[in-house]
Design a protein around this motif. Structure first.
Motif, mmCIF file in Angstrom:
data_model
loop_
_atom_site.group_PDB
_atom_site.id
_atom_site.type_symbol
_atom_site.label_atom_id
_atom_site.label_comp_id
_atom_site.label_asym_id
_atom_site.label_seq_id
_atom_site.Cartn_x
_atom_site.Cartn_y
_atom_site.Cartn_z
ATOM 1 N N ALA A 89 0.596 -1.141 0.094
ATOM 2 C CA ALA A 89 -0.121 -0.026 -0.167
ATOM 3 C C ALA A 89 0.755 1.328 -0.087
ATOM 4 C CB ALA A 89 -0.869 0.077 1.151
ATOM 5 N N SER A 90 1.856 1.429 0.870
ATOM 6 C CA SER A 90 2.768 2.392 0.725
ATOM 7 C C SER A 90 3.528 2.624 -0.508
ATOM 8 C CB SER A 90 3.654 2.341 2.058
ATOM 9 O OG SER A 90 3.360 1.944 3.311
ATOM 10 N N ALA A 91 4.082 1.546 -0.996
ATOM 11 C CA ALA A 91 4.737 1.476 -2.449
ATOM 12 C C ALA A 91 3.814 2.262 -3.475
ATOM 13 C CB ALA A 91 5.252 0.384 -2.739
ATOM 14 N N LYS A 92 2.537 1.988 -3.413
ATOM 15 C CA LYS A 92 1.559 2.516 -4.411
ATOM 16 C C LYS A 92 1.390 3.944 -4.215
ATOM 17 C CE LYS A 92 -0.532 0.332 -7.036
ATOM 18 N NZ LYS A 92 -0.064 0.130 -8.433
ATOM 19 N N ARG A 93 1.336 4.326 -2.846
ATOM 20 C CA ARG A 93 1.023 5.726 -2.731
ATOM 21 C C ARG A 93 2.218 6.408 -2.966
ATOM 22 N NH1 ARG A 93 -1.746 3.689 2.084
ATOM 23 N NH2 ARG A 93 0.424 3.930 3.477
ATOM 24 N N ILE A 94 3.496 6.065 -2.947
ATOM 25 C CA ILE A 94 4.819 6.576 -3.290
ATOM 26 C C ILE A 94 4.801 6.681 -4.854
ATOM 27 C CG2 ILE A 94 7.288 6.540 -3.204
ATOM 28 C CD1 ILE A 94 7.037 5.133 -0.509
ATOM 29 N N GLU A 95 4.283 5.532 -5.476
ATOM 30 C CA GLU A 95 4.427 5.504 -6.737
ATOM 31 C C GLU A 95 3.484 6.629 -7.201
ATOM 32 O OE1 GLU A 95 3.544 2.432 -10.412
ATOM 33 O OE2 GLU A 95 2.959 1.870 -8.493
ATOM 34 N N ILE A 96 2.456 6.884 -6.780
ATOM 35 C CA ILE A 96 1.378 7.944 -7.591
ATOM 36 C C ILE A 96 2.126 9.292 -7.371
ATOM 37 C CG2 ILE A 96 -0.626 9.035 -7.115
ATOM 38 C CD1 ILE A 96 -1.905 6.465 -6.053
ATOM 39 N N LEU A 97 2.937 9.508 -6.088
ATOM 40 C CA LEU A 97 3.402 10.599 -5.826
ATOM 41 C C LEU A 97 4.651 10.894 -6.862
ATOM 42 C CD1 LEU A 97 3.896 13.477 -4.083
ATOM 43 C CD2 LEU A 97 5.412 11.920 -2.590
ATOM 44 N N LEU A 98 5.493 9.787 -7.079
ATOM 45 C CA LEU A 98 6.587 9.921 -7.973
ATOM 46 C C LEU A 98 6.322 10.179 -9.401
ATOM 47 C CD1 LEU A 98 8.901 7.477 -6.534
ATOM 48 C CD2 LEU A 98 9.020 9.681 -6.287
ATOM 49 N N LYS A 99 4.866 9.655 -9.951
ATOM 50 C CA LYS A 99 4.575 9.776 -10.980
ATOM 51 C C LYS A 99 3.953 11.012 -11.431
ATOM 52 C CE LYS A 99 4.156 4.929 -12.322
ATOM 53 N NZ LYS A 99 3.463 3.953 -12.839
ATOM 54 N N ALA A 100 3.682 11.868 -10.347
ATOM 55 C CA ALA A 100 2.909 13.233 -10.447
ATOM 56 C C ALA A 100 3.558 14.128 -11.362
ATOM 57 C CB ALA A 100 2.645 13.820 -9.080
ATOM 58 N N GLU A 101 2.737 14.685 -11.917
ATOM 59 C CA GLU A 101 3.345 15.718 -13.044
ATOM 60 C C GLU A 101 4.141 16.829 -12.337
ATOM 61 O OE1 GLU A 101 2.060 18.179 -17.103
ATOM 62 O OE2 GLU A 101 0.552 17.651 -15.531
ATOM 63 N N SER A 102 5.420 17.057 -12.757
ATOM 64 C CA SER A 102 6.372 18.405 -11.972
ATOM 65 C C SER A 102 6.367 19.512 -13.060
ATOM 66 C CB SER A 102 7.649 17.485 -11.734
ATOM 67 O OG SER A 102 7.361 16.397 -10.993
ATOM 68 N N VAL A 103 6.652 20.582 -12.266
ATOM 69 C CA VAL A 103 6.661 21.861 -13.023
ATOM 70 C C VAL A 103 8.016 21.983 -13.461
ATOM 71 C CG1 VAL A 103 6.949 24.314 -12.762
ATOM 72 C CG2 VAL A 103 5.111 23.104 -11.371
ATOM 73 N N THR A 104 8.540 22.218 -14.652
ATOM 74 C CA THR A 104 9.686 22.367 -15.381
ATOM 75 C C THR A 104 10.273 23.631 -14.604
ATOM 76 O OG1 THR A 104 8.832 21.469 -17.516
ATOM 77 C CG2 THR A 104 10.940 22.733 -17.560
ATOM 78 N N MET A 105 11.127 23.388 -13.760
ATOM 79 C CA MET A 105 11.931 24.733 -13.048
ATOM 80 C C MET A 105 12.809 25.392 -13.804
ATOM 81 S SD MET A 105 10.348 23.950 -10.434
ATOM 82 C CE MET A 105 11.193 25.272 -9.498
ATOM 83 N N ASN A 106 13.398 25.058 -14.999
ATOM 84 C CA ASN A 106 14.391 25.711 -15.554
ATOM 85 C C ASN A 106 13.971 27.175 -15.987
ATOM 86 O OD1 ASN A 106 16.224 23.592 -15.331
ATOM 87 N ND2 ASN A 106 15.302 22.725 -17.535
ATOM 88 N N ALA A 107 12.468 27.084 -16.529
ATOM 89 C CA ALA A 107 11.958 28.463 -17.028
ATOM 90 C C ALA A 107 11.621 29.440 -15.692
ATOM 91 C CB ALA A 107 10.777 28.409 -17.894
ATOM 92 N N VAL A 108 11.278 28.811 -14.800
ATOM 93 C CA VAL A 108 10.825 29.432 -13.759
ATOM 94 C C VAL A 108 11.929 30.017 -12.982
ATOM 95 C CG1 VAL A 108 9.895 29.124 -11.367
ATOM 96 C CG2 VAL A 108 8.787 27.795 -13.131
ATOM 97 N N GLU A 109 12.970 29.421 -12.730
ATOM 98 C CA GLU A 109 14.487 29.707 -12.215
ATOM 99 C C GLU A 109 14.716 30.799 -13.107
ATOM 100 O OE1 GLU A 109 16.647 26.330 -11.793
ATOM 101 O OE2 GLU A 109 15.668 25.477 -9.774
ATOM 102 N N GLU A 110 14.686 30.633 -14.349
ATOM 103 C CA GLU A 110 15.341 31.672 -15.251
ATOM 104 C C GLU A 110 14.753 32.913 -15.084
ATOM 105 O OE1 GLU A 110 16.158 32.404 -19.768
ATOM 106 O OE2 GLU A 110 15.669 30.568 -19.187
ATOM 107 N N ASN A 111 13.535 33.152 -14.939
ATOM 108 C CA ASN A 111 12.691 34.364 -14.589
ATOM 109 C C ASN A 111 12.761 34.835 -13.384
ATOM 110 O OD1 ASN A 111 11.197 34.435 -17.213
ATOM 111 N ND2 ASN A 111 9.825 32.841 -16.521
ATOM 112 N N ASN A 112 13.288 34.068 -12.237
ATOM 113 C CA ASN A 112 13.398 34.541 -11.094
ATOM 114 C C ASN A 112 14.734 35.117 -10.792
ATOM 115 O OD1 ASN A 112 10.848 33.922 -9.999
ATOM 116 N ND2 ASN A 112 11.295 32.234 -9.423
#
Length: 489
Positions: A89-112
């Protein structure tokens, strides 16, 4: 009048799944408890039915062999199966978290990294869809300067527009282009336990002139001067020792203090009275941010004729309008708060020790052990579930009936901890502890009575051991209680 409620979102499907898991744990624990007895009974009865004589020496020899594997059958294997289910059960929850869509940080960091000379917010045919539901469709606008208001009916997607600009959500189709350093003031004020000054700076380099100007335009100068320690006044968790209006202005000041090109303000003035709203809008949005791009979400139609443009959001569409073409709509916020009952159920198992007097009596006792173990497990399961429901309902009733001062001084984290970790300890650990206590107590009394019956001199070392254990308990209990309180805080 302000009302504070605790939302406990427990879905029925999750509760049903939890009950199924507990039932399976009952079967596993019963199997572990009865395996050694049934195995010993089967071996002895098979040996007798084959016509072989039974003796005490043979019985104790078989018992000695079974004792070697008893721990594995009673503890290791059931625990391994249970832990495997929890691991899955824990592995399935972690899998959902790891597969969640992430923000592309390169563009955000460049703007900041730096201030841009040509800041711009540009969207073309942007469509946002989440979980199959279309929130925004084919929105297009271009903002390169000035103050823009985002308004529209409740739930139309005004906050979604800002989240799209912050790259917190992605568009399914179209283009989103944000050039410049972005600063954001959320709809719900976020205050952390620290000084007033640190809540505003939030890691930014301190500039006395800009700091004083920000306090002035956010109408915080008078509040700061009235506080006992001024800038060094300690704000408690979630701002429990300041008003909601002060929290909103501190959150706004934090966003304004940050030197940025684009300021996204999500209805951060709604908790202020009308006079303070007008002052902050005039001094902060209209004057202080006049040379920046400011996108301000609000329902206050009195500001519509004082801005450069208006983005009207309705039915997922965004239309850029001029202030004189927008019709004002004054709607009240409606909040639906649902309280779901939370049911934590636990299971346990019963273990009855019997002695082998005769084969017939022993067979009856083994059968009785199996039946009573199942009955005791079912009764304990139902009893602990009913007790858990009643305790939870009483806690919810007490919380809902508590005075407002209680919610102001008690952090929400501590309240949630009472409903989560503390109830989990009571539901899952206390029944096992009580059962083990009764089993050990009765076993100890039986052994002492048997030893006293054989020889009264055995009571002397028993008395010494009991005395030592009593004083060890007096030393351990206070320390253990304090450690547990620190862990629960």
């Amino acid at each position: 009048m302000n009302f504070k409620c605790i939302n406990l979102f427990i879905f029925r499907t999750e509760v049903n799944t939890l009950v199924k898991i507990f039932i399976r744990k009952i079967m596993i624990l019963l199997l572990g408890a009865l395996t050694s007895k049934l195995a010993f009974f089967t071996m002895v009865m098979t040996y007798v039915w084959l016509g072989n004589p039974i003796s005490a020496e043979l019985v104790y020899f078989i018992l000695a062999l079974l004792q070697r594997v008893r721990h594995a059958f009673n503890v290791v294997i059931p625990m391994g199966i249970t832990e495997s289910a929890d691991f899955y059960a824990s592995a399935k929850r972690i899998e959902i978290l790891l597969k969640a869509e992430s923000v592309t940080m390169n563009a955000v960091e460049e703007n900041n990294l730096r201030i841009h000379e040509s800041a711009r917010v540009w969207l073309k045919n942007a469509t946002v869809e989440i979980d199959g539901q279309q929130l925004l469709r084919e929105i297009t606008f271009d903002i390169d300067s000035g103050l823009t208001i985002v308004s529209g009916p409740i739930g139309a997607g005004k906050t979604t527009v800002l989240k799209l600009l912050l790259s917190e959500i992605r568009c399914k189709e179209g283009t989103v282009h944000v050039t410049g350093r972005v600063s954001y003031a959320p709809q719900e004020s976020w205050i952390f336990p620290s000084t007033l000054k640190q809540n505003i700076l939030l890691g930014e380099k301190f500039d006395r002139n800009r700091y004083e100007e920000v306090l002035k335009v956010c109408a915080l100068t008078v509040d700061r001067d009235r506080l006992p320690a001024g800038d060094d006044f300690i704000v408690k968790e979630q701002g429990s020792n300041i008003s909601s209006g002060q929290k909103a202005r501190i959150s706004l000041a934090r966003a304004i203090y940050r030197n940025a090109d684009i300021y996204l303000l999500d209805d951060c003035l709604r908790s202020l009275d009308i006079h303070v709203q007008e002052y902050v809008f005039k001094e902060c949005m209209h004057r202080f941010l006049s040379e920046k791009i400011c996108i301000f979400v609000t329902q206050n139609h009195h500001f519509f004729d004082k801005v450069d443009s208006i983005l009207w959001v309705e039915n997922g569409a965004v239309v850029k309008r001029s202030p004189d073409t927008v019709s004002s709509k004054n709607e009240q916020l409606e909040e639906n708060i649902s309280l779901y009952k939370h049911s934590n159920t636990t299971v346990s198992h019963g273990l009855i020790t019997v002695y082998n007097f005769t084969l017939t009596l022993y067979s009856c006792l083994i059968l009785g052990t199996v039946v009573l173990s199942v009955i005791s497990a079912i009764l304990l399961f139902n009893f602990t579930r009913a007790a858990s429901n009643k305790l939870h309902n009483l806690m919810v009733k007490s919380m809902m009936g508590a005075v407002m001062y209680f919610h102001d001084i008690i952090p929400i984290g501590s309240i949630i901890n009472r409903f989560s970790k503390d109830l989990t300890v009571i539901d899952e650990q206390l029944p096992f502890v009580v059962y083990d206590l009764l089993e050990i107590l009765f076993s100890f009394c039986g052994v002492v009575i048997l030893l006293a019956y054989v020889n009264l001199l055995f009571l002397i070392p028993v008395s010494v051991i009991v005395t030592i254990m009593y004083f060890m308990r007096k030393i351990y209990i206070p320390a253990g209680r304090n450690l547990q309180r620190m862990d629960m805080a």
